[in-house]
Design a protein around this motif. Structure first.
Motif, PDB file in Angstrom:
ATOM      1  N   VAL A 139       7.405  -0.174  -7.976  1.00 22.77           N
ATOM      2  CA  VAL A 139       8.671   0.480  -8.300  1.00 22.77           C
ATOM      3  C   VAL A 139       8.675   0.902  -9.767  1.00 22.77           C
ATOM      4  O   VAL A 139       8.011   0.276 -10.607  1.00 22.77           O
ATOM      5  CB  VAL A 139       9.874  -0.438  -8.019  1.00 22.77           C
ATOM      6  CG1 VAL A 139      10.078  -0.641  -6.534  1.00 22.77           C
ATOM      7  CG2 VAL A 139       9.705  -1.791  -8.704  1.00 22.77           C
ATOM      8  N   SER A 140       9.451   1.938 -10.088  1.00 20.59           N
ATOM      9  CA  SER A 140       9.471   2.484 -11.439  1.00 20.59           C
ATOM     10  C   SER A 140      10.828   3.076 -11.779  1.00 20.59           C
ATOM     11  O   SER A 140      11.580   3.488 -10.888  1.00 20.59           O
ATOM     12  CB  SER A 140       8.398   3.579 -11.599  1.00 20.59           C
ATOM     13  OG  SER A 140       7.096   3.067 -11.413  1.00 20.59           O
ATOM     14  N   SER A 141      11.110   3.152 -13.076  1.00 22.57           N
ATOM     15  CA  SER A 141      12.276   3.876 -13.606  1.00 22.57           C
ATOM     16  C   SER A 141      11.792   4.778 -14.742  1.00 22.57           C
ATOM     17  O   SER A 141      10.771   4.494 -15.377  1.00 22.57           O
ATOM     18  CB  SER A 141      13.330   2.903 -14.148  1.00 22.57           C
ATOM     19  OG  SER A 141      13.828   2.052 -13.150  1.00 22.57           O
ATOM     20  N   TYR A 142      12.571   5.830 -15.036  1.00 23.22           N
ATOM     21  CA  TYR A 142      12.145   6.833 -16.013  1.00 23.22           C
ATOM     22  C   TYR A 142      13.274   7.241 -16.943  1.00 23.22           C
ATOM     23  O   TYR A 142      14.445   7.251 -16.550  1.00 23.22           O
ATOM     24  CB  TYR A 142      11.625   8.083 -15.279  1.00 23.22           C
ATOM     25  CG  TYR A 142      10.351   7.833 -14.518  1.00 23.22           C
ATOM     26  CD1 TYR A 142       9.108   7.986 -15.122  1.00 23.22           C
ATOM     27  CD2 TYR A 142      10.394   7.433 -13.180  1.00 23.22           C
ATOM     28  CE1 TYR A 142       7.933   7.738 -14.436  1.00 23.22           C
ATOM     29  CE2 TYR A 142       9.216   7.180 -12.472  1.00 23.22           C
ATOM     30  CZ  TYR A 142       8.000   7.337 -13.114  1.00 23.22           C
ATOM     31  OH  TYR A 142       6.847   7.079 -12.411  1.00 23.22           O
TER      32      TYR A 142
ATOM     33  N   HIS B 273       8.184  -0.639 -14.720  1.00 24.41           N
ATOM     34  CA  HIS B 273       7.231  -0.565 -13.611  1.00 24.41           C
ATOM     35  C   HIS B 273       6.806  -1.965 -13.209  1.00 24.41           C
ATOM     36  O   HIS B 273       6.521  -2.807 -14.065  1.00 24.41           O
ATOM     37  CB  HIS B 273       5.996   0.252 -13.998  1.00 24.41           C
ATOM     38  CG  HIS B 273       4.942   0.253 -12.936  1.00 24.41           C
ATOM     39  ND1 HIS B 273       5.089   0.950 -11.759  1.00 24.41           N
ATOM     40  CD2 HIS B 273       3.748  -0.384 -12.854  1.00 24.41           C
ATOM     41  CE1 HIS B 273       4.021   0.756 -11.012  1.00 24.41           C
ATOM     42  NE2 HIS B 273       3.200  -0.056 -11.648  1.00 24.41           N
ATOM     43  N   GLU B 274       6.792  -2.183 -11.913  1.00 25.51           N
ATOM     44  CA  GLU B 274       6.213  -3.399 -11.351  1.00 25.51           C
ATOM     45  C   GLU B 274       5.350  -3.021 -10.157  1.00 25.51           C
ATOM     46  O   GLU B 274       5.696  -2.111  -9.396  1.00 25.51           O
ATOM     47  CB  GLU B 274       7.307  -4.382 -10.903  1.00 25.51           C
ATOM     48  CG  GLU B 274       8.102  -5.000 -12.034  1.00 25.51           C
ATOM     49  CD  GLU B 274       9.014  -6.119 -11.538  1.00 25.51           C
ATOM     50  OE1 GLU B 274       8.480  -7.102 -10.981  1.00 25.51           O
ATOM     51  OE2 GLU B 274      10.233  -5.992 -11.715  1.00 25.51           O
ATOM     52  N   ASP B 275       4.245  -3.726  -9.989  1.00 25.51           N
ATOM     53  CA  ASP B 275       3.365  -3.499  -8.847  1.00 25.51           C
ATOM     54  C   ASP B 275       3.667  -4.420  -7.681  1.00 25.51           C
ATOM     55  O   ASP B 275       3.184  -4.171  -6.566  1.00 25.51           O
ATOM     56  CB  ASP B 275       1.896  -3.683  -9.252  1.00 25.51           C
ATOM     57  CG  ASP B 275       1.361  -2.482 -10.021  1.00 25.51           C
ATOM     58  OD1 ASP B 275       1.718  -1.352  -9.654  1.00 25.51           O
ATOM     59  OD2 ASP B 275       0.594  -2.692 -10.972  1.00 25.51           O
TER      60      ASP B 275
ATOM     61  N   VAL C 271       0.823  -1.219   0.000  1.00 22.98           N
ATOM     62  CA  VAL C 271       0.000   0.000   0.000  1.00 22.98           C
ATOM     63  C   VAL C 271       0.850   1.258   0.000  1.00 22.98           C
ATOM     64  O   VAL C 271       0.649   2.151  -0.843  1.00 22.98           O
ATOM     65  CB  VAL C 271      -0.991  -0.027   1.175  1.00 22.98           C
ATOM     66  CG1 VAL C 271      -1.707   1.321   1.309  1.00 22.98           C
ATOM     67  CG2 VAL C 271      -2.021  -1.143   0.973  1.00 22.98           C
ATOM     68  N   PRO C 272       1.819   1.408   0.915  1.00 23.65           N
ATOM     69  CA  PRO C 272       2.603   2.648   0.882  1.00 23.65           C
ATOM     70  C   PRO C 272       3.455   2.807  -0.372  1.00 23.65           C
ATOM     71  O   PRO C 272       3.594   3.922  -0.890  1.00 23.65           O
ATOM     72  CB  PRO C 272       3.470   2.569   2.140  1.00 23.65           C
ATOM     73  CG  PRO C 272       3.487   1.133   2.517  1.00 23.65           C
ATOM     74  CD  PRO C 272       2.178   0.580   2.081  1.00 23.65           C
TER      75      PRO C 272
END
Length: 284
Positions: free
Chosen positions: A276-279, A266-268, A202-203
């Motif tokens: 988590v994500s990368s850009y 991105h993974e949930d 959740v966080p």
């Protein structure tokens, strides 16, 4: 440790090209994961996203400037050794992971150019001729350029971890994008080792959603301001009890402040529950 303080702009022998390179903020993963076959399933999506970066760029950069969450110094400090060693800055991993080597060369010329750009911008900078590569560099680079053929120079964070200082650092470095230098901020979009797995679902999602909105949906001026005010984000201090893994994003955004962002990873449910994500940031 050999340190050199740089107080005047330096000239460069790095030539420019016709188009700017993008800038990246990547999640670098935990410890020496590329050298641990038992971790490959967990890291498959991250590894694929990192391995795709050369295709996205479309050419081989002259060098890489890497800002890793795992190096902090009293002043911004640039690695200037021509052949950096290895820093095994992790614990509890298999014995062979303390013998690995990522053998890309350094670049004293790029270190001098970085020092000159920062001095020109009024940012205090030092050079370190002895510092090796930490896992925030060599773990993702093992996926991006497994042959280690591209010179890599690391640049530290500054202790105090002021977001505004790191955004300004990125702005000062932006010219490198026209000089065939790829700027990579290496951290993690969620970094709380005390709250991992399902309890973090959740966080981490709350913070990751805010980060995606900030990076993808607002104008560039609002994006920078939201990042400066990151502690106001949902679950901010759960996602980052200490912000060293977020600050490489500030550097990346500063170096591409007017550019659009694209989420490249991105993974949930990474490692059992993390969002988590990368850009990538570029003008296209």
């Amino acid at each position: 440790m050999t340190m050199t303080t740089h107080t005047a702009p330096a000239s460069t022998n790095i030539t420019t090209s016709g188009s700017r390179l993008p800038v990246y903020f990547i999640s670098h993963g935990g410890g020496p994961w590329p050298w641990m076959p038992q971790m490959h399933d967990y890291y498959a999506q991250l590894a694929a996203s990192l391995a795709d970066i050369p295709r996205q760029i479309g050419r081989t950069p002259r060098a890489i400037l890497m800002v890793s969450a795992h190096w902090e110094a009293d002043s911004f400090t640039v690695q200037s050794t021509p052949q950096p060693g290895m820093i095994y800055d992790y614990g509890g991993f298999p014995a062979h992971t303390y013998q690995i080597h990522y053998r890309s060369p350094g670049s004293p010329a790029l270190a001098e150019r970085v020092a000159g750009l920062l001095a020109q911008a009024g940012i205090a900078v030092e050079q370190d001729a002895e510092r090796g590569y930490d896992h925030g560099m060599f773990s993702p680079m093992a996926a991006i350029y497994p042959e280690a053929q591209v010179p890599v120079v690391q640049l530290s964070l500054r202790r105090g971890l002021d977001p505004a200082e790191h955004l300004a650092l990125g702005r000062a470095l932006a010219a490198l994008r026209d000089e065939e230098v790829l700027i990579i901020g290496s951290g993690l979009s969620y970094h709380n080792l005390r709250a991992f797995g399902p309890q973090a679902s959740v966080p981490s999602k709350a913070f990751d959603d805010w980060l995606a909105e900030t990076m993808l949906q607002v104008d560039s001026a609002s994006r920078s301001q939201r990042l400066l005010d990151w502690e106001d984000a949902p679950a901010a201090r759960i996602a980052h009890p200490r912000e060293e893994h977020l600050l490489p994003l500030m550097v990346a955004v500063g170096a591409a402040e007017a550019d659009r962002a694209v989420r490249i990873y991105h993974e949930d449910a990474f490692m059992g529950g993390l969002a988590v994500s990368s850009y990538r940031l570029d003008a296209a």
